[in-house]
Structures are given as structure tokens and as C-alpha cells.
Design a protein around this motif. Structure first.
Motif, PDB file in Angstrom:
ATOM      1  N   VAL A  54       0.748  -1.317   0.140  1.00  0.00           N
ATOM      2  CA  VAL A  54      -0.102   0.017  -0.160  1.00  0.00           C
ATOM      3  C   VAL A  54       0.980   1.268   0.051  1.00  0.00           C
ATOM      4  O   VAL A  54       0.397   2.302  -0.527  1.00  0.00           O
ATOM      5  CB  VAL A  54      -1.000   0.120   1.179  1.00  0.00           C
ATOM      6  CG1 VAL A  54      -0.301  -0.035   2.345  1.00  0.00           C
ATOM      7  CG2 VAL A  54      -2.098   1.178   1.088  1.00  0.00           C
ATOM      8  N   HIS A  55       2.107   1.197   0.369  1.00  0.00           N
ATOM      9  CA  HIS A  55       2.955   2.351   0.489  1.00  0.00           C
ATOM     10  C   HIS A  55       3.160   2.772  -0.937  1.00  0.00           C
ATOM     11  O   HIS A  55       3.622   4.114  -1.143  1.00  0.00           O
ATOM     12  CB  HIS A  55       4.268   2.318   1.251  1.00  0.00           C
ATOM     13  CG  HIS A  55       5.261   1.291   0.646  1.00  0.00           C
ATOM     14  ND1 HIS A  55       5.642  -0.128   0.963  1.00  0.00           N
ATOM     15  CD2 HIS A  55       5.965   1.608  -0.236  1.00  0.00           C
ATOM     16  CE1 HIS A  55       6.385  -0.536   0.429  1.00  0.00           C
ATOM     17  NE2 HIS A  55       6.689   0.397  -0.657  1.00  0.00           N
TER      18      HIS A  55
ATOM     19  N   ASP B 284      -6.840   4.369  -1.983  1.00  0.00           N
ATOM     20  CA  ASP B 284      -5.521   4.474  -1.231  1.00  0.00           C
ATOM     21  C   ASP B 284      -5.542   3.338   0.126  1.00  0.00           C
ATOM     22  O   ASP B 284      -4.826   3.076   0.756  1.00  0.00           O
ATOM     23  CB  ASP B 284      -5.632   5.614  -0.555  1.00  0.00           C
ATOM     24  CG  ASP B 284      -5.051   6.845  -1.395  1.00  0.00           C
ATOM     25  OD1 ASP B 284      -4.086   6.328  -2.330  1.00  0.00           O
ATOM     26  OD2 ASP B 284      -5.582   7.895  -1.298  1.00  0.00           O
ATOM     27  N   ALA B 285      -6.780   2.828   0.170  1.00  0.00           N
ATOM     28  CA  ALA B 285      -7.208   1.913   1.356  1.00  0.00           C
ATOM     29  C   ALA B 285      -7.370   0.625   0.942  1.00  0.00           C
ATOM     30  O   ALA B 285      -8.540  -0.030   0.931  1.00  0.00           O
ATOM     31  CB  ALA B 285      -8.211   2.238   2.018  1.00  0.00           C
TER      32      ALA B 285
ATOM     33  N   GLY C 138      -2.843  -0.520  11.354  1.00  0.00           N
ATOM     34  CA  GLY C 138      -4.157  -0.489  10.693  1.00  0.00           C
ATOM     35  C   GLY C 138      -4.253  -1.566   9.751  1.00  0.00           C
ATOM     36  O   GLY C 138      -3.792  -2.779   9.714  1.00  0.00           O
ATOM     37  N   VAL C 139      -5.697  -1.598   9.059  1.00  0.00           N
ATOM     38  CA  VAL C 139      -6.126  -2.705   8.416  1.00  0.00           C
ATOM     39  C   VAL C 139      -5.199  -2.954   7.280  1.00  0.00           C
ATOM     40  O   VAL C 139      -5.113  -4.321   6.879  1.00  0.00           O
ATOM     41  CB  VAL C 139      -7.371  -2.444   7.882  1.00  0.00           C
ATOM     42  CG1 VAL C 139      -8.483  -2.222   8.845  1.00  0.00           C
ATOM     43  CG2 VAL C 139      -7.496  -1.059   6.991  1.00  0.00           C
ATOM     44  N   THR C 140      -4.434  -1.940   6.649  1.00  0.00           N
ATOM     45  CA  THR C 140      -3.409  -2.270   5.788  1.00  0.00           C
ATOM     46  C   THR C 140      -2.203  -3.165   6.238  1.00  0.00           C
ATOM     47  O   THR C 140      -1.365  -3.598   5.319  1.00  0.00           O
ATOM     48  CB  THR C 140      -2.948  -1.040   4.957  1.00  0.00           C
ATOM     49  OG1 THR C 140      -2.351  -0.062   5.775  1.00  0.00           O
ATOM     50  CG2 THR C 140      -4.607  -0.553   4.158  1.00  0.00           C
ATOM     51  N   ASP C 141      -1.979  -3.175   7.314  1.00  0.00           N
ATOM     52  CA  ASP C 141      -0.807  -3.613   7.890  1.00  0.00           C
ATOM     53  C   ASP C 141      -1.189  -5.137   8.385  1.00  0.00           C
ATOM     54  O   ASP C 141      -0.064  -5.816   8.950  1.00  0.00           O
ATOM     55  CB  ASP C 141      -0.362  -3.058   9.086  1.00  0.00           C
ATOM     56  CG  ASP C 141       0.059  -1.610   8.860  1.00  0.00           C
ATOM     57  OD1 ASP C 141       0.840  -1.358   7.927  1.00  0.00           O
ATOM     58  OD2 ASP C 141      -0.496  -0.628   9.580  1.00  0.00           O
TER      59      ASP C 141
END
Lengths: 441, 441, 441
Positions: C181-182, C218-219, C374-377
Motif C-alpha cells: 500500500v505504500h 488508497d485503502a 491499521g487494516v493495511t498492515d
């Protein structure tokens, strides 16, 4: 001398140390205004009192001072993008406002409230008098006003601030700021130099007391008076020929300022950490702006009027992109042994570098158990007692008064000649209008 | 190998350590005379045995060695002004004589006796043989005379001393100074190089035993004899073709000298601290001055006569303003892998840099628990035993004898060829006149 | 976030640490093949998992990896001479073969058997796929085969590997390798840049999914699947306009690899010690060699096709003689604040330097107690659990399976667009041929 324990208490400034707690009760100058000149300019690293922070000015000009690392995954916000209304971490785009609130968290779904739970450590920051100030203590003890130094209210062109890195503990810098007797050697020319025609021509007709009388007496008598900002320090030199006394009134203002009787100037020695401090040189003129020449000389690091070697570069300038002087401990301050033979005691030109040499070569934290303090050190002894006393008091719950007397900080240094029968207290009374008056050029 | 405890005892030299105590019983070369060339020249920093000191030569040429920091407020006296009769601190003008007495304290009133109570730690210093020597031990044990090396009495032009920084513990340097078998590899050319016409031309008609025989036998037999300066080390190489022995007599002189059979030269490996030492290269000729060419070659760092790569720069010179070699551990001594393929074992030119590489890459303090010592290491083992033994003795109150036999230090290294039936002891007897005689060029 | 104890376990890799033990169960890429290009080439220092070693290739091309210091007296074998059949210490000529056996000890007599008792610590080393691999664990657990990455079997000209130093713990690099996501921020251009004609011209007609869709959401929603090499990581982005999902499948391969869906490329983040790692960038093409232009761009550090600033230098190249980038933490990666205003989020060009900034500025070992994941981690959380779980298991005697499934490592990353009703598991099934198939250009 101090014991090991006293030295520790005096010098350690990190979170939770007695001196660190005390310093955090005061508004602290952390940057020159030029370092955050306009809205959305690049953020700046600020290490202060052993804390690693980032300062920025947002789109509306508001100042922020937050912990350096992003709350998400700890990437440095120094590399963040300062954009509409906040500082955005470049890794995953989390964005913070000046209060440290996370105001955008694009990696979460819009309905998530995760960002409301995320907040950076942040501190209060303000512009004032050409400096940027921060308060790093508990909010409930924050003084409502910044200290009212004279330079706070003058127009920008009347001010001339600089700063540079001094690679030692701040307490060594304070000692130097109080101790005006060192001007007789550290900042003085040799007798042989003073006897040259060039020098005589230079001081011919001068009315500058500093130039005329500073070195008239190597053993001035020191007296101190406790004030509502700290200490008024009187140094009395005997003028043998004239049968009078030459007086200099310096000030130590809690917790790390000194004011000298030259040009309305003062210093703030702000701890970066236990081993480094910023030396802010704070100058202003009440009645007129600085001339272009004065400004250029100062910014180029040239001593303005009493550099005995004449027109020389004070510190060889700053290493580009930094506030570290080119002449520093790593190169022995580029000491010139011929100058030391012929011109002055140090072989160094410029008071700033001379002070740095004297303070930095003591070591990062001077071993005060090895000191031998004499009669000219009594103001230093008083100042240390004052600082240690306040630090101890604070540990016992007694708050310092000085942060709450901002108006007291408008005091300036003065110098004058008086008859011998005028006492220290009488001198203070007579000088009161000058000590607290507006400052002429 | 040594145990961790033995290594600690051998290598730690600070005040109060057993080896530090022992070293302090000896006169120690601390500077080249060129570093304090004349009265009132600039003072010099001296770090020795982990102590930070300043050396200076006063107006009358007397030498002083005092603690670095001023007793008043701890500013470095390295920045002091060396002036009429003493070293004056540039901060407040306190002035010290060569004995560390405070002889002027301008910040006190003339009638004050404060200065009589102030004294810097100071050590005895002397000129001798082109070096400056100090004694850092208790005064009551100070040997009255400096060790009587041959270079002590020759005219200045007959001497050629250099020094450079070796970035490891001194004991590693001593090991190398004793261990002459390493010349077969570390300082030797490859067989392929020795077979070149250029090399053959070079040694044609030579009578230099070192050049002819050093590499004739890679496993020399080592023998040692305890002497009144330390150890005489005999290394015996078998000359197969001639049915004789080629002998080299090196010396280990307590506490950190070695003498080799080449050019009357020797080394002093003087501990700066636990992690660095000075390598002093001490050379002299009894019967004639050095020629201009010899002097230039040596000062430029060119090996004088046995550098196999021929006329190359030994250490690439010194970093200006320092005694650190340009070629050092930070740049892998600028190893030349082609030279290592074609010319010699190291790819490094010059014995000094070759020695540095071998010793410094062991680490600041070599881990001697990992060593595997063989038959060619017996002189090293003996020397370590001697040093550790004296250190232990001293802790028990038994003083070393060597500091008080200065005349024993006039010994030199020798090399010779003998019939096989001449024993080590007989060789010593036969060589006695040369070992202790004046040295020809 | 992780606790202090978990962070310690995750990050410490020295001998005897749980993670160090685990890593030592795997074959590890330690060098590019170009670093040991031919028989008898110069030896190379290898610091890996906190161990200081020397690698060399002997006269017959065999690889050796042995402890750095000679068993005799601890001189560095990096300075040794790589000659007929072994590496010879330049100090006294002891010589070692690739297995660490002492095969020549010229300082001992021929009949001595001392050399049979001397052996260096040595590790198994192999060539493979343009890399040099080592196994530092116990011999009995050594996997018979190297992991079968796709680049292992292609011709040399089809490969394009680089490496550079990343000055932080390897676990931070792994986090970055997993966390796709980064790319939406760290590697992305600003909206304002994307609206420029230049950019529109550039992507016109492109079918590059990465270019078209990466920043569409982005999410992204992350999903993971445990595999026989580690984790398959799916990141699903919502394509609002098209009512579809854009999927990216990355992989985390135990213990420190990531594979991304771009150009068949992957990374190995190999711990040098606890504070530094190598970032190997591993690229290959199954069906054709790299063109000269591609090769030049890559070696010059130019991002191959998605550098938004267009043709800029990715990392400013390497400091000559090293694998450290010119742009590094010491110079703030030469951040360009104007670029950060106008072009992209970082003010840095090139994904490699962008990744370095994000990971290195966390500190040498990031303080994971301060994270807010967060959720993307979630893929990062899964990968950490996997690593910590294997490390704990191994302490209890349970060996990891992955080192023994080398064929599983042939997986590659993929990206694709699917209808919204296709599940993660269905996507994996559909992509299976691509995930495990030969890779086209």
C-alpha cells in the motif's frame, strides 16, 4: 567546584531529570524565525532537551512541534510533505495538524475512526521577536506570555539574531555568559598589540567604555543581586589613574540567558541534549534599524566593534546547510599560533569562537569536581545555586516564579563609571532608568 | 594464546592498572624533539598511558608536561599561550610553570595566596637523543638516567627518527617487533619476483645478509636469553646449500622496545591508550651523518634498502598536521591486489605499512584466546611472560630492575653466518663486541 | 505493534539468538557473483548475521567462506594472498583451503603436524543464479538445494541483480517489501503532477496496470494465504469507475524475501548485523536477455519504468568501491523540497531511495512499541507472526519446513483486474498458472 551529584543535576536535561523538568517550565527559543519562514515551508528537525521533534508551519502559518516519528510505522516526519493544513508522512500518507492530531489516514476506509485514536506528542509553539518558542512542560503550568525581552517588540529590521552550535553542555555556556572577567584575557589583545600605532589610532577619541576600561583591572570585584528574572551581576574594576570605578552590570536570566552591556545584546544557551547546546546571539536596536553593513558583518560572523585583530572573520562562517561553525573542536578552531604570539591571548579571532574554545575544550560535560573557583567566580556560584535550588524545589512541588514574570526580562546590561564611594545598591538605583529603559543605538 | 585475564593485564595501561603501573616505572619517549623545537613554541597535546596531558617548552627551554585542563575552570591548556616563563590559560589568564605551579593568577587580588594552593599534575620531562622523554611514575622510583641507546650520544645529524600512529594496542606492535620470522612473508617478495632479471640485477654482488639469506628458511629456530635489558632473541636459519647457519639477533628491551639487526635501528611502541600506540622508528649512525638522500627517503616514508618493490613509498606519507599515515585501516592500507599477485605477499609497499596491516587488522586489542602459537612464537611467549611477570611482581612490591640499568640499552641487533656446530651461547660470546660496540654505517 | 521482547526476538540475528538460529537454517545470498568473479580473485569481506568472515574463490573456482582472522595470530585474511589452492595469510604465510583447513604452515618444520590441529570456522558456499550463497547453520540441517527462484536457471544475460546497503535492521526492510500500500504515497506522484500534459502523454495508451490503477484506491483490502514458502499477500483495490477490483499478489518468502508483481523482480533483505542489511534487487527475464539500455539504466540506478519524475537517477549511484548509495541518511537522501512540492510525496527520485528513507529514518531498530498498525498492515502482522513463530518453534526443536521446499520459491508476483464477485481463493486458482509459470518479458 561541584560534586558529581550536583554536576549531574545541573547538566542532565532529558525528560524526567530534575533540571529537565525545570527547563520545561519555561518558554524556550528553539529556532530562528528564518528557519520556518512561511506557510508550508519544509519542516525542520528540532532536538531539544534530548527530545527528537519536528517543527513545521502549516498552510495558515500556524506552528507545530511534534514528535519526529510517524505514529503509524515510525518513519521520520522530517521527510514528510508539508501541505494543505498539515504534515503528511511520505510512507503511507498519514497526515497531522499542528496539534499532533491525525487528520487524514488514507489507508483506512472512510468510515473508520482509527485516526481519532492516533495523536502525536505535540508542544505549544509561538513566534516572537524573530525567534520561534516552544513550551515543553505540562500544559497546566504553561506561562501565558513569552518573556518580554526588548527585542520582542521592535520591528524586524531592528533585530539581528544568529545562532550556532556549541558542542558542550549548556551549563558551561551559562558560566561563560555570566563570567565577564574572562573578557580581560579570552577576548583581549596583548599589551604588545595595544601599544601598536594601529591600535592607538583605532581607540583614539573613543568613548566606548568597554574598549577603554575593560582590561584596566584583571581582578574585578563581583557582586550579585537576586532579581525577579534571576541575578544582576555587578563587576567593579578599579581605575587607578582616575580614582574611580568602572562598573559592568550583566544579567543571568533564568534558566539560560545572559545579557551583557554591549549593544543591548544577550544570549540564550539552549540545551539540545546533555552534550550540545545552541548559542543564540540576540541583538536589537530600539531606535533604528541595523545598517546593511552591520548586518553583513554580523551574518558573516565578524565581531562588530571590538575584535582586536580588526575586521577578521569571527568564526569563519557556518558550514553550509548547518549552524555549525567552520572553526570547531575538530580542527582546533583553526588556532593561529602567530596571532597568539603577536595579537591576542587565544590566537583566535572573534568572541564567539573564543567562547566556544574556552567552553568546549572542557569536555562535553566539564568535570566540575576538578575546578578551583576564585573570587571572580562568585556570580557563577550564585547562578548555579539558583538553578540547582529551583530544580530541587520543583521536585518538591515548588514551582519557579520566573516563568511568570515575563516583564522582568526586558532588562539590559549597562556599563558606567562612578565615584568610589557609590555602593553597589546605589549604583543599581542610579542605573535603574537605563536598566529598564528603551535601548538607544 | 593468553587467557582473557592475561590479555587484560598485558594490554590495559591506564592509571592503576598493573601494566600501567609497570610502564610508569620507565622513562618513556613521548615526542620527537621536532615537536617542541624551541623555547616558547606552541604547546603540544600528549596522550600517553590513557592520560591527557599538554607538553610545552618554556622561555628558558625547560620542558613541562602537565594535565591538559586548567585547574580553574577546566579549559584546555593546549590552547594556552606559551609566554614568558610559563603557559597561560587563555580563558582567565592563570599561568603555570613547567612544574605545574600556578605562577600568576590575575583574577585574584595581589595579596591573595590562592595561587599557592593550585597545582597541576605534572611529570618530569627531558630531552635526549632527538626525543622528548617523560617519567609518569612515582617520583621516588624515578630512574636517574635515561636509557643509553646508541642514538642518545651521537650528533643530531647522525640520527633519523620518525614516528607514526599505529591504531592498535602496543602489545601487538611488540609481538611484531620481536617476531622476525614474519619477514619471510610480510616483508618478502614472491619467488616469481625474485626470479626476475630486475631483482637479480639488484642483489648481484650484494653482501647484505638480510637480502641474501632472510628467506632461505621459513621455519627458523628461535632461542632467547634473558639479559639485563630484557631478552636477546636469536633466530637461526638453515642455509642448506652452504651447510651453515644464518643467525639474526634481535632484542626485546623492556618495556616496549625492539632492536633489529638492520642499520642499528630500533622501535619504541609507546601506548597512547589501550587502543593506539606510537611507533617510533629510531635510527642512528655512529660514524657518519645521514646523507641528504637517505634523510629524504626516510622522511618521505621510503624503505631504505630492502623494499622489494623498489623505491616505492613506504606509507604514502603522513596526513598533513598529523602523524597518521595516509594509508591506514580506514582505506585498507590502499592494498594493491596486482602487486600482491606479482611482487610480494601483501600488495603493500613498505615495511611500516606491512607491519601496521598485520597488527591493526587483529582489532584494537587482539583476541589472544584464539591464537595458535607455534615454535616460531617462543620469543613472543617469553616476552609476554617477562612483561606479565614484572607487572605481577610490581603489584607485590617488587620493583623492576631494567629502569635502573640504562647502560644495558646500548645493545644493537646483529646478523651473521656461522658454522653449524657453534651454539647459541657461543654465538653470543663471539658477537659480544659487535652487540655492545659502536655501530658503523 | 510489538512488545520490546518481541522486537528483540524479531531483530537480533547474532549467533545464539532465536532469529539468528532460524536464519541460519536457510541458504543465504551473501554476494553478487561479480564480487568473486574468477579463480584466485581478491578475497572479499563478508559480514553476515553479525559474523565477520572472508569469502574467496580458489584456483579451481571453489568457493570458501571462513572466519576473517588467521588462527595463528589473528591478522585479517582479507589481506591474505589468494594463490594456488588457498588463501595465504600475509603475516607468516599460513595457508587455508576453502574448507578452512590449514594446508601450509611454513613456520613449522616439515615433520610437524601442528597444522592438522588448526582449522578455521568455515561455511558451505555455492554459486547460483548470479549470486553467491552460504549456509551458516549446523551441517546436519543443511538443505541439499538452493531455493529455486526463477532467476536461478536463466542464462546470465537474462539476469540483472544489484545490491546496496540499507542502514537499518532487516525486519524493517521486510515490512516494506510486504506492504504494497505504500506505493500509493511513497512511490507515487502528486495529483497535480498526474494532471500535467507530460504525465498524460506518458501513460497514453499504456496497458501497465501498475501505472493505471495503483493509486486508484488508497485503502486496499489485504488478504494473506499461508503457502509452502511463506505468505501470498493479496491487495485488492476498488476500481470505482469500472466496478471491478484491481488485485496485486505479492509474496513474502521465508526468511527475508519479497516478490512483487513488477518485472518478475524480488528482493532479498539479508542481515549484515542487527543494524544493517543488504537489499538485493533480483530481476530476470525468462524469454529474452536484458537490453543494453535496460542494463545501463538499472546499473546507473534508474527506475525502469515507473519513476514519476521521469528518467531521473534513482539513488545517485553508489559510492565508488562500495555498495552504499551516494544518497543516504547522512545527507538526508538529498531530499529535494521543490520536487516534494511539485512532483511526488517524498522529494526523492527512485523507489530504492524512497524505500530507504522510509525504513532507515525509523532508526537502526525501529521502536515497534510505538506503532499503530491499521487494516493495511495485516500482511506485515502475519509475516512477523510467521517469523516469530518459527523462531520460537526452533528453540523448541521444531525445524522450519521452508528451507526444504526449494521448488516453492519459483513463485512470482502478479497483478490483474477481476470482477468483484471473484473471491481471493478463486483469484489464486485462476492465477496459479501465472504464479508458477515461466515469466515473459
Amino acid at each position: 567546584m561541584l560534586s558529581v551529584e550536583q554536576t549531574e543535576m545541573l547538566t542532565r536535561v532529558g525528560p524526567g531529570t530534575p533540571m529537565g523538568d525545570l527547563l520545561r517550565r519555561y518558554w524556550t527559543p528553539i529556532l530562528l524565525q528564518e528557519e520556518l519562514p512561511e506557510p508550508d515551508c519544509p519542516p525542520v528537525r528540532v532536538r531539544i532537551f534530548c527530545e527528537d521533534l519536528v517543527a513545521f508551519r502549516d498552510s495558515e502559518g500556524r506552528l507545530g512541534l511534534v514528535e519526529e516519528l510517524c505514529a503509524h510505522r515510525q518513519t521520520s516526519l522530517f521527510f514528510g510533505r508539508n501541505e494543505e493544513g498539515g504534515l503528511r508522512c511520505a510512507y503511507h500518507g498519514w497526515k497531522y495538524d499542528v496539534a499532533g492530531n491525525c487528520i487524514d489516514m488514507p489507508t483506512e476506509s472512510p468510515e473508520s475512526n482509527f485516526k481519532d485514536k492516533v495523536k502525536l506528542i505535540s508542544y505549544e509553539v509561538r513566534d516572537g521577536g524573530g525567534l520561534i518558542w516552544a513550551y515543553l512542560g505540562p500544559r497546566e503550568f504553561m506561562p501565558p506570555e513569552l518573556p518580554q525581552f526588548r527585542f520582542m517588540d521592535v520591528p524586524e529590521e531592528h533585530r539581528l539574531h544568529t545562532k550556532y552550535l556549541r558542542e558542550c553542555n549548556f551549563a558551561q555556556a551559562i558560566d561563560g555568559g555570566i563570567d565577564s572577567v574572562h573578557t580581560n584575557f579570552l577576548h583581549a589583545g596583548l599589551d604588545r598589540y595595544r601599544k601598536t600605532d594601529a591600535y592607538k589610532e583605532r581607540i583614539k577619541g573613543s568613548t566606548d567604555l568597554d574598549l577603554l576600561y575593560r582590561t584596566a583591572d584583571d581582578a574585578p570585584k563581583f557582586m550579585t543581586k537576586r532579581t525577579d528574572y534571576g541575578l544582576l551581576v555587578g563587576a567593579r574594576r578599579n581605575l587607578e589613574a582616575e580614582n574611580k570605578y568602572y562598573w559592568r552590570f550583566n544579567h543571568f536570566l533564568m534558566p539560560f540567558y545572559s545579557m551583557t552591556p554591549r549593544g543591548g545584546g544577550g544570549h540564550a544557551f539552549v540545551p539540545i541534549d546533555d552534550y550540545n547546546c545552541w548559542s543564540f546571539n540576540l541583538s536589537s536596536k530600539v531606535d533604528r534599524p541595523y545598517t546593511e553593513e552591520e548586518r553583513e558583518r554580523q551574518l558573516a560572523g565578524i565581531a562588530m566593534d571590538h575584535d582586536l585583530a580588526g575586521g577578521v572573520n569571527m568564526h569563519g562562517g557556518l558550514i553550509p546547510g548547518t549552524y555549525r561553525t567552520v572553526r570547531n573542536r575538530d580542527n582546533d578552531f583553526l588556532i593561529d599560533r602567530t596571532m597568539q604570539k603577536e595579537v591576542n591571548f587565544t590566537g583566535l579571532a572573534g568572541t564567539g569562537i573564543q567562547d566556544s574554545m574556552a567552553q568546549v575544550t572542557m569536555g562535553a560535560i566539564a568535570n566540575r569536581t576538578r575546578e578551583h573557583l576564585g573570587v571572580t567566580d562568585i556570580a557563577i556560584i550564585q547562578a548555579r545555586r539558583l538553578m540547582l535550588g529551583q530544580a530541587i524545589d520543583l521536585q518538591e512541588g515548588i514551582e519557579p516564579a520566573e516563568p511568570h514574570t515575563p516583564e522582568a526580562y526586558s532588562v539590559v546590561g549597562v556599563q558606567f563609571v562612578e565615584e568610589k564611594d557609590v555602593t553597589f545598591d546605589e549604583c543599581i538605583e542610579r542605573q535603574r532608568p537605563r536598566l529598564y529603559a528603551e535601548l538607544g543605538s
